[in-house]
Write an enzyme that holds these catalytic residues in place. Structure first.
Site, short mmCIF file in Angstrom:
data_model
loop_
_atom_site.label_atom_id
_atom_site.label_comp_id
_atom_site.label_asym_id
_atom_site.label_seq_id
_atom_site.Cartn_x
_atom_site.Cartn_y
_atom_site.Cartn_z
N ASP A 90 -37.63 -3.41 112.27
CA ASP A 90 -38.93 -3.76 112.81
C ASP A 90 -38.82 -5.01 113.69
OD1 ASP A 90 -41.77 -4.37 113.03
OD2 ASP A 90 -42.07 -3.14 111.24
N THR A 98 -46.08 -1.43 115.62
CA THR A 98 -45.35 -0.77 114.54
C THR A 98 -45.70 0.70 114.33
OG1 THR A 98 -45.05 -2.84 113.39
CG2 THR A 98 -44.89 -0.87 112.05
N ASP A 138 -39.68 -8.33 111.28
CA ASP A 138 -40.95 -8.47 112.01
C ASP A 138 -41.77 -9.64 111.49
OD1 ASP A 138 -42.98 -7.21 113.94
OD2 ASP A 138 -44.14 -7.27 112.09
ZN LIG Z 1 -45.10 -6.98 114.43
#
Ligand SMILES: [Zn+2]
Length: 552
Positions: free
Chosen positions: A46, A87, A312
């Site tokens: 991510d 995402t 992320d």
């Molecule tokens: Zn993000």
């Protein structure tokens, strides 16, 4: 007599040498491959931007990212071809081989004109949480409009293939899993447990219950977060403590050592997401799934997807130039090495097929760029929207013309427009004129009239691909490169610029050629390429191509 003997001896030599070759081949993993890979492993990192493969490479081990790069096939010029790059959209695009226009995943959330409410991409109040008493499991793929590569594998093998996804984020798990998965697991911060929903099962398997009972998150957090290597070796990153970095909940500075100390009002089971231990916990649970679900051990190909979300969370808080981000990637590299080593030992090297990509990239932190005199900034969101509302009232009289704003799009009040006999074009003209007075806005697009847009064709195509008329807004605004909607600290992603679209794409293992390409590949090419490896049909909304040169 001798004339007949010579061919006989020749034949004898040919037979013995052939059988020797066959024996040699049988003992070599490289030359005797199963007809199908035993397991496909999809790894999504991510927020991993393309350059992170190289930026920290001196400190990566030989067995993690570098093993995939050097012994696999590297698509160096791999991009998203739509906006917003977030995402939900990214995970859906990888596994559907499609785009938001078709698969419906136009954002992590969007506004529903009928109900007047915001919709979360994987929300589903018709299902229940499994594995916890919280509401974190009221989720399913019902808003995903198409099939995934994992669905197609299940259909192709008459549902004998097992497909499982593991991710901290619900959307990072549910969207790759598609509609027919055996399981999709995600993390519930309330109880520190891996959970799922009744969409998939009515009870967690015993091995998952046992894993949750072992309280691994608590054990990781109790140790605190120190750098993996001595601090002076983080030469790729800016000095640790910066005013433009966000602090972890309960901490006084955004710097090491992150003590992660227990204190009132701080849920460490939530904070773990913003540490590398969220990834390590994901790896641990994935290894438990491989073992206990016997993945790759049946005659049919199984499919495991692991999405690492902590990159992320850490990236948003500290930014790509932080020691925290570097440390998170160094640790993830070792986690990936452990997964590959485990698969070597359980399934045999080259008997499994791996691909690795990311759901989007990320912008550098504006504060860091400003410190280096580079052009960047944060849009004054409420100021900009207020200006637009005021301008619309001045032009067309009283009324709430804008119902919602999300994903850089405005949702207009259609009932008011009808009552006042106003067209989208009239509203757009006023919004555009108002917003273009701002230095940070580069264009304002009427999503009902793309052909009249002044956006360059390359970018216009991204807008088109990201546009689903039933879910998207009416007007979209594009900011200058490196500008975004966000906060004074940390950073984000979501635009159509290269830092958000350029992500890694690596293939490794079963029938994968060693090599690389700089030809442009798109995210939507991943699912058709995997379908080609497996001799199965690509997902029903797929628009991608099979990437040539990857398969032996
Ligand atoms: Zn993000």
């Amino acid at each position: 007599m001798t004339k007949k003997l010579i061919p006989f001896f020749l034949l004898f030599f040919i037979i013995t040498s052939l059988s020797a070759q066959k024996k040699k081949a049988a003992t070599s993993h490289e030359t005797v491959l199963p007809d199908k890979p035993k397991l496909v492993v999809g790894i999504v990192v991510d927020q991993m931007r393309y350059d992170f493969l190289y930026r920290y490479s001196e400190k990566y081990t030989a067995g993690g990212f570098k093993r995939l790069m050097n012994q696999g096939f590297n698509c160096r010029n791999n991009h998203y071809d739509y906006a917003p790059t977030v995402t939900a959209a990214g995970h859906a695009a990888i596994f559907t081989g499609s785009i938001p226009a078709i698969n419906g995943m136009i954002g992590n959330e969007w506004f529903n004109q009928k109900t007047g409410k915001s919709v979360y991409c994987v929300e589903d109040t018709a299902v229940k949480t499994v594995g916890s008493d919280s509401k974190a499991g009221l989720m399913s793929p019902k808003n995903l409009l198409v099939s995934t590569i994992t669905d197609q594998l299940r259909i192709a093998n008459n549902f004998e293939s097992k497909t499982i996804v593991i991710a901290l984020k619900d959307r990072g798990s549910i969207l790759p899993a598609g509609h027919t998965a055996n399981a999709a697991y995600w993390f519930d911060s309330k109880n520190g447990a891996w959970i799922t929903s009744t969409f998939y099962m009515t009870e967690l398997p015993q091995w998952a219950k046992d894993f949750n009972a072992s309280k691994m998150p608590q054990k990781y957090m109790a140790k605190g977060w120190e750098t993996l290597l001595p601090m002076d070796q983080y030469t790729e990153s800016t000095a640790d403590n910066q005013i433009y970095e966000s602090k972890l909940s309960g901490e006084k500075t955004p710097s090491f050592p992150h003590e992660l100390a227990a204190q009132a009002g701080v849920n460490l089971l939530e904070v773990i997401r913003t540490t590398p231990f969220g990834n390590t916990l994901t790896k641990d649970f994935a290894l438990a799934a491989i073992k206990n679900e016997n993945l790759g051990k049946s005659p049919k190909t199984d499919f495991l997807t692991v999405s690492f979300s902590s990159t992320d969370y850490v990236g948003h808080s500290f930014g790509p130039n932080s020691v925290e981000a570097e440390d998170t990637y160094l640790r993830l590299d070792r986690d990936i090495e452990e997964i590959l080593t485990t698969l070597d030992n359980t399934l045999g090297k080259n008997n499994y097929l791996v691909f690795l990509s990311a759901d989007h990239g990320v912008a550098d932190v504006p504060g860091f760029w400003q410190s280096q005199k580079l052009p960047t900034g944060i849009l004054d969101r409420s100021g900009a929207i207020t200006e637009v509302k005021t301008a619309l009232k001045t032009a067309f009289g009283e009324g709430e013309f804008i119902r919602a704003e999300d994903n850089y799009q405005l949702y207009l009040n259609n009932i008011l427009l009808q009552a006042k006999k106003l067209t989208y074009a009239q509203i757009h003209a006023v919004v555009r004129e108002t917003m273009l007075k701002r230095d940070d806005v580069s264009d304002v697009i009427d999503l009902h009239n793309l052909t009249n847009s002044t956006l360059p064709d390359y970018q216009l195509n991204f807008v088109k691909n990201g546009l689903n008329p039933r879910r998207s807004g009416d007007i979209m605004f594009v900011l200058n490169p490196s500008w975004f909607i966000g906060y004074k600290t940390g950073t984000t992603h979501g635009t159509l610029y290269r830092y958000d679209t350029h992500v890694p794409l690596l293939f490794y293992g079963w029938k994968v050629k060693v090599g690389e390409t700089t030809l442009r590949t798109n995210i939507s090419d991943i699912a058709p390429t995997i379908a080609d490896f497996l001799d199965i049909l690509e997902p029903n909304g797929s628009i991608g191509n099979v990437i040539s040169g990857v398969k032996n």
